[in-house]
Design a protein around this motif. Sequence first.
Motif, PDB file in Angstrom:
ATOM      1  N   PRO A  39      35.501  36.461  36.042  1.00  0.00           N
ATOM      2  CA  PRO A  39      36.608  35.586  35.286  1.00  0.00           C
ATOM      3  C   PRO A  39      35.912  34.832  34.260  1.00  0.00           C
ATOM      4  CG  PRO A  39      36.078  34.826  37.392  1.00  0.00           C
ATOM      5  CD  PRO A  39      35.119  36.255  37.329  1.00  0.00           C
ATOM      6  N   SER A  68      38.459  31.162  43.274  1.00  0.00           N
ATOM      7  CA  SER A  68      39.776  31.719  42.614  1.00  0.00           C
ATOM      8  C   SER A  68      40.975  31.394  43.516  1.00  0.00           C
ATOM      9  CB  SER A  68      39.601  33.086  42.204  1.00  0.00           C
ATOM     10  OG  SER A  68      39.473  33.739  43.229  1.00  0.00           O
ATOM     11  N   ASN A  95      28.365  27.453  35.463  1.00  0.00           N
ATOM     12  CA  ASN A  95      29.088  28.543  35.812  1.00  0.00           C
ATOM     13  C   ASN A  95      28.495  29.371  36.931  1.00  0.00           C
ATOM     14  OD1 ASN A  95      30.031  31.451  35.849  1.00  0.00           O
ATOM     15  ND2 ASN A  95      30.354  31.154  33.529  1.00  0.00           N
ATOM     16  N   TRP A 111      35.226  31.304  32.648  1.00  0.00           N
ATOM     17  CA  TRP A 111      34.664  30.029  33.384  1.00  0.00           C
ATOM     18  C   TRP A 111      35.095  28.879  32.191  1.00  0.00           C
ATOM     19  CZ3 TRP A 111      34.373  28.165  38.059  1.00  0.00           C
ATOM     20  CH2 TRP A 111      33.988  26.949  38.404  1.00  0.00           C
ATOM     21  N   GLU A 112      36.129  28.048  32.484  1.00  0.00           N
ATOM     22  CA  GLU A 112      36.452  27.039  31.602  1.00  0.00           C
ATOM     23  C   GLU A 112      36.101  25.736  31.941  1.00  0.00           C
ATOM     24  OE1 GLU A 112      40.757  27.461  31.238  1.00  0.00           O
ATOM     25  OE2 GLU A 112      40.601  29.514  30.484  1.00  0.00           O
ATOM     26  N   CYS A 149      39.580  29.626  38.871  1.00  0.00           N
ATOM     27  CA  CYS A 149      39.021  30.650  37.855  1.00  0.00           C
ATOM     28  C   CYS A 149      40.055  32.017  38.530  1.00  0.00           C
ATOM     29  CB  CYS A 149      37.858  31.267  37.848  1.00  0.00           C
ATOM     30  SG  CYS A 149      37.032  31.608  39.216  1.00  0.00           S
ATOM     31  N   ASP A 150      40.200  32.948  37.685  1.00  0.00           N
ATOM     32  CA  ASP A 150      40.684  33.818  38.182  1.00  0.00           C
ATOM     33  C   ASP A 150      39.953  34.871  39.260  1.00  0.00           C
ATOM     34  OD1 ASP A 150      43.117  33.579  36.523  1.00  0.00           O
ATOM     35  OD2 ASP A 150      42.263  34.290  34.709  1.00  0.00           O
TER      36      ASP A 150
END
Length: 513
Positions: A329, A364, A339, A331-332, A371-372
């Motif tokens: 996914p 997630s 990460n 990573w923001e 994250c997704d």
Amino acid sequence: MTDFNAIDALLAGARQEVPLPPAEERRELREKLNLSRAQVAQALGVSPSTVGGWESGRDPGGDVREKYAYFLEGARTKLVGQDEEAAGPAEDAVEATDAAEATDPAVDGADSDADDVAALGAPRPCVLCGAPAHHEVAGFPQHLDPAECATTAPDPAPSAPVAEAPQPTGPVQPRQGAKPVQVVPVGRRMRTASDEDPDLIRAAVAEALARHEGDVDAATAALVKRAIPDAMALLDETRKGGRYDVVAHPWIPEILRKQTARGSDQVWEARPKWARRELPPGAHEVTALDVNGAYLSALKTHLPIGQLEHSTGFDHDRRRAGVHLITPPAWEHDAHLPNPLGSRDEPGPLWVTEPTLRLLLRLSGPKHGLCDPPEIHESFTSGATENLLEKFRIALKDARDRAIAEDDEVTLEYVKAMYSKFVSTMGESHYNRELYRPDWMHLIRSQAFANLWMKAYKGHEEGLLVVRAMGTDELHVIGDWRRVFPEGRGVSDVKLKDVYTVGEDAAPAVVDD
């Protein structure tokens, strides 16, 4: 002529290695003589796990190869003689008796606890080897007899279905007068009298100090040099009475094999080299923390027991472990947290380990929502347990704790070398030919990073500014870290490595990576 004489002498002394039969025949010869690996190992002067490696495809070298070849040839000759003597009507009677015992469920035996062992109405894949099993132990389909578990590479061509004999529906009962066979479910091992277990670590340290007349440096160097075989001996000792062998050489998929002699395989371990991009204005005091025994703690991770099996699809079975091809996914949160995949800039799918996948799935989930979920494309997994190396880990941890309490630097360095070298050489290594599990090596090292990542996340949640995360054991933070992490030398503690200043008007500082 001197050069030619040297070449002639070299050729005269050269010799070809003694040929050995295929690996499957080596095991068959031993088993037909009713000899255990321990008996063969004792006669050849090696460990039982070494014999297991030879029976799984590894070849010995040097003098021990000649001894092993001599044993195998002698075993073959003895069996041929036995077959000739047994030829006749009596042979048919013996075979009939063996066949009857092989199909008698009472021969296997079971614990008196009927809840652990149950017959299956239809065969299901064994959690250890994937072959059809007719019983389940503690809810896991598996063979009651370890000899029935397949240990070779799967046959790419599907075989014709074979009609299975009906299985009993009631609990398995031992034969009249037979010694009950203890069946241990996946993730559990047979109980041993731990108080009677020999202290191999203490004995090795005492012997080294005596041999070097109390010279601490010389004894330490000698112990570190023999750390790998000593770790394997400790593993053998701590696995006595276990339900299954942990030292084996099962079939390994190509993604876990090195692409070149000095290259790497296709599995991504996710170790970071992350640094925070921006800090608040002003000068800040940064503390570099060292996580104690990172690899030692990571020995407690979900390890596949049998050979890895291929599967496709998005589902993740928490009862299995291995490596997975995923699309990670986005990573923001890189501005304040590393990460979970580590320092990887390449887009697209990649092979990751079980600890990395579980970390992503955890982050997630609804509790974190960072994250997704990762997209799983395919996997190589096997039935797994988190406690496969637990007794081995505890033995090392206890020795480490004792060494710290007694200010025994010799034992401390010896134990550190044992667990660090054990992890780093269980893959394709020339230094450890007994254990070939590159999947375990990747999983343990990735678990060490996952543990470090969770420490970074805990510090972030408790108000610390995470500045750097390096490898598997180094964390740099700003703030009152003692409020968050216990300080000490235990495996659950952290210790101070360095203090330096960053920011405006700060003197430049050098931090060890």
